[in-house]
Motif scaffolding. Structure first.
Motif, short mmCIF file in Angstrom:
data_model
loop_
_atom_site.label_atom_id
_atom_site.label_comp_id
_atom_site.label_asym_id
_atom_site.label_seq_id
_atom_site.Cartn_x
_atom_site.Cartn_y
_atom_site.Cartn_z
N PRO A 105 1.17 -1.23 0.09
CA PRO A 105 -0.52 -0.10 -0.18
C PRO A 105 1.01 1.13 -0.50
N HIS A 112 -6.17 -0.21 -4.72
CA HIS A 112 -6.46 -0.14 -3.71
C HIS A 112 -6.16 1.51 -3.48
N ASP A 113 -4.92 1.89 -3.91
CA ASP A 113 -3.94 3.08 -4.04
C ASP A 113 -5.39 4.12 -4.74
N HIS A 156 -8.31 -5.53 0.03
CA HIS A 156 -6.76 -5.19 -0.07
C HIS A 156 -5.31 -5.72 0.01
N THR A 205 -2.20 -6.74 -2.05
CA THR A 205 -0.29 -6.43 -1.95
C THR A 205 -0.02 -7.75 -2.18
#
Lengths: 239, 239, 239, 239, 239, 239
Positions: free
Chosen positions: C90, C124-125, D135, D139
């Motif tokens: 993240p 998600h960023d 999330h 990742t």
């Protein structure tokens, strides 16, 4: 004192039972005059069990459906049930029927209106009927329609629960406690001999909505009915 | 008899006036104990006029803002107004503040809660505050939080009107008649000397919501406030 | 005369190329000073090809990514490109970075802002960055933030196209004709050696948006970029 | 041959039972290795009955909750159940927990993931957990995260049913037939001694979803579970 | 040089005044030829005050309504106002009227089109009219319709503000500054003697939209009109 | 063994090619009997190129359009293509056509149905056709319609991609891999001589949907078609 009235516009002759039976019984028990209009008998699309009988005809289906609906209406305390026999699958919402409904609004001046959800991917008649019922309500408000009559005010409209609520994008923003009249609703449900497969289904709906009503209110509620309001609630207090 | 209480969670020290002043005055006039929490003074983002004064400091802005808010609270009949001074633009919603709010819910057991809209493209603090206020409410319902205390029930939450309602996807499904207390709300509004440009704006909002409430109800209503309910209304009657 | 400026807030160091390269080149060609902030290099999540090289390290990836982005920026005519190296997958949007962005808004007073879509189920960023960029913009508008500075006005914010637009509930309500600068955008795209698999993908996006722009306007347009406006368009004419 | 695995990310230690017990039992019965992560015991917010016992402590609640969850997991055929004890109301989704979940994705390479709905107005932890789980999944897909490991592919994510589905804007677009394993799910449900009031509630949910699945498919289905897919279904046939 | 034209399709003979009077006056003042089609007089549903006069007839209502609308049109600088007398509550959108509207599009080739919102729970004619107007526009684009004529291009369509915007799910994404022509719009409003109760209501609407336009643009704007664009804006610049 | 069938309801005679050609070819290649109904030739609204020829007539356009569509159908392996010649812009969806479609459902009992999106701001016929096709499907399910016939089950309905997907609020939740039959779809596309400007447009659509399908599945997919499911997927496994 003026009589309190409400109007239920039901596409097929069983809809008012599954979807609004609690509201009808609850208000009837308090002295309201509840009027139910069954626009169709649901004789083609919602009478599978009857059609499985050999030699069945459209007329016999209608007779059976009316018999069931009248019995249910009686169980709920309906003051006036009307069968307009407009056909189903598809329903034929004629101009005559439209003005007849406008006249009915003007005749009874309902304090609220119950009808179908705005969408229903499983049923083409339901959204057509809610549009029809709301359209007639607006025409009944027009001063230039039969100008000698008293125009309709702004009765709220509540949309009752479709068979598969999420698929119809229907969201209950009103949960009505029907616990006091549950026995009457269940009795009405059991009048619908032709759709016995739905008895337990809608009993479970009532239990789920009841449990949800309890959770949203800290009250002891066992059975409920969900409604989606069309118009904003006008209130004098937030409590 | 138990005292009736309600809670208003206001991001900045003027929000409760523009957005909920009518509801506060209405219930206060009926004997309710209204508690207002101003999480921030709005000293950075909502005090442009003060900042135009030469030599202005953050502390002086806060003092002015508190003075205005206290005067407005008095005009509305607020029983308890609290200033938590959490900063603004951005607001700092600390864990301490979170548990303080949980404690407040447990202390007063509000019958309903008023707070901000879920979205606001013009203001980042407002959605953060509504999330914060609703989150604290849920924690106050948890039996394992301070298990010796009485847990919170399920008070309804109403989201008050943001500055540009459509842009915030806020839709009023409750219209509250505030005509009887309009003079008080206007008096409270006029306490907000630093934001005089908003006085007429929010007076017009009240007139529009009033006209809409009248149209949706056949009642004579001149001033209104709009709210969006978070939870379904649990009712015992549809009328 | 004041210099015209605009700001692009890009999560990863390639986003501004695929998503806003046309807008950048178009305005740069007209003398605008375009500032691009790359909050991250995308060194972890968007550099698969580099990581397939033996012995690759995080630092070397960053060096490569910066090299590519600088070349692309040059091709587009970017006036100022900044790499804030906040990490990715993240991303770490620190308070320091927040105030640095507020300062940048105050320093350049952009006439418009370009950044990511509000939702992105694949990344998600991206939504975190659009929230961050819009939040900083609001803080830059606050009179109490560094009161000696000139506050930011209300520059419109346009959200550029995510990789799978429908899945992100992103809807283009602005179609920008980038035909005159397409060669520059393509040249910038070809600087992104590490993501060659996307070259044709985003060329097709430009062709589709161009065809749609033509269809919506009766103009001859070959290449386009889609944007979703956050705020209403304020106009002096509807034509 | 590779082992088939799936991952269930459950906020509280009972969620996987009510919401995904059927899917777990169904795939476990076919030889899948099902991993369930209970991020919290739900010891504060979902253990009202335990807290009503005199002298109850947080630790004793956790012990009871774990006992119940382990029994339920066994009834369902879960291969691995993990308790991460992150607290609840509010849950504390730490960075350590985040990377632990990323590692778990990399370790088991689940073919699909089950977790909570995106919204839940009754529960603040549920949406936080679904965001956390999605999330971490993203990742785990990043080539630069622990570059020596095999990156995660693109396992579909299905959101299971919240307590009041319509209020959470959750819409089931996948209906799973769990009739063959219903006895196991009911047995697992009955392990949750502390929440006996929910046994019949979720049994009715299964019956409603089953009836709806039957109606949408012409198949004989009695019990069902509803899921909302996050990503589009990639298929080789429409039948 | 070609004359610039625009088309306003108004359900009832007052709608163009309340909802689009500013846009009409603004463009007319710049030399545009503005055509307004009033499909109905609104003689039944929007003439309450006239119907309260003793002995009123439908024909007299229409005469009055036309008189008012012509006066308003003159105040706004409308070049051509047409009354199609299709009835109202409900409106009768005949096939003849449909092709008449197609012909009108072909005759004037409007650069933009103004009409009603897509939804209106208070008015059944408004959504019907917007569908009708957009449908006719599409048919006017068809090469096979009267193939000897020049086909219509792609004029943008803007939906003007309904009476209760949020209840109609109408969201203004275009805010037009009508300050320079406000006096004309107010004069036109005052021509609508039969609906005096709306004069102040729509004046407040103009002030709210003006204040919002100012806030979204840093410009000095006092009066505004909001529109919702149907199609994406095709632009050559984002500033 | 029963023959497998599917039904494509296409508004105009080219829609099935651009929008569903891959699905048709894919299933045809596996032995499915694919039936395509072209309700209209698109002779008025989608034949611009033909109308540019001097002396063109409606009949000649229809002849050309049918020729092209038959050639495309052959390329795709369509078993039965029908031209109902109902007109276009606007299409005339008569009651006769309605029952003819009901009969067709009953005759072939399709395992799935493909038709248009629910909204299309560029095309009024497309939404009318999807409503028509879904309505006929529901009537074909009614036991009282031609009671001697076997009623239709519950075939899923998939909505194919409109020309500008986001503007039509169409969201693909099913991505079909059409790589194996791409050559056939491209060949069918090239049969549409009158709309050559769309060949590359829809080839790019196929490439984008293919790339997206690959990204959502870890599979090697080059060409795809997107669909939006009307009903929930009923499944026996989540993998």
């Amino acid at each position: 004192m003026t009589e309190k009235t409400a109007l239920v516009v039901s596409a097929h002759s069983a809809d008012f039972v599954w979807r609004a039976g609690g509201a009808i019984a609850l208000h009837a028990a308090r002295g309201w005059k509840m009027t139910v209009v069954c626009l169709s008998y649901g004789e083609r699309g919602e009478s599978a069990k009857l059609w499985r009988q050999p030699g069945m005809t459209l007329d016999r289906v209608k007779v059976e459906r009316e018999k069931e609906a009248r019995a249910a209406a009686e169980a709920l305390g309906v003051a006036d049930i009307q069968f307009w026999d407009l056909g189903d699958y598809p329903i034929d919402l004629t101009q005559d029927a439209f003005y007849r409904l406008v006249d009915l609004y003007r005749a009874i001046h309902p304090a609220f209106v119950l009808t179908h959800s705005k969408e229903d991917i499983y049923n083409h008649d339901h959204p057509a009927v809610t549009d029809f019922a709301q359209h007639a309500r607006i025409t009944a408000q027009a001063h230039g329609h039969n100008p000698h009559q008293k125009v309709l005010g702004a009765p709220p409209v509540f949309l009752f629960e479709p068979h598969q609520p999420e698929q119809c994008n229907w969201k209950p923003d009103v949960l009505l406690d029907i616990t006091p009249v549950w026995e009457k609703k269940r009795a009405a449900i059991e009048c619908m001999a032709g759709q016995e497969h739905l008895w337990e289904y809608y009993t479970r709906v009532a239990l789920q909505r009841g449990a949800q009503a309890a959770r949203n209110s800290d009250k002891k509620i066992t059975y409920g009915e969900g409604y989606q309001a069309v118009f904003p609630h006008v209130v004098e207090s937030l409590a």
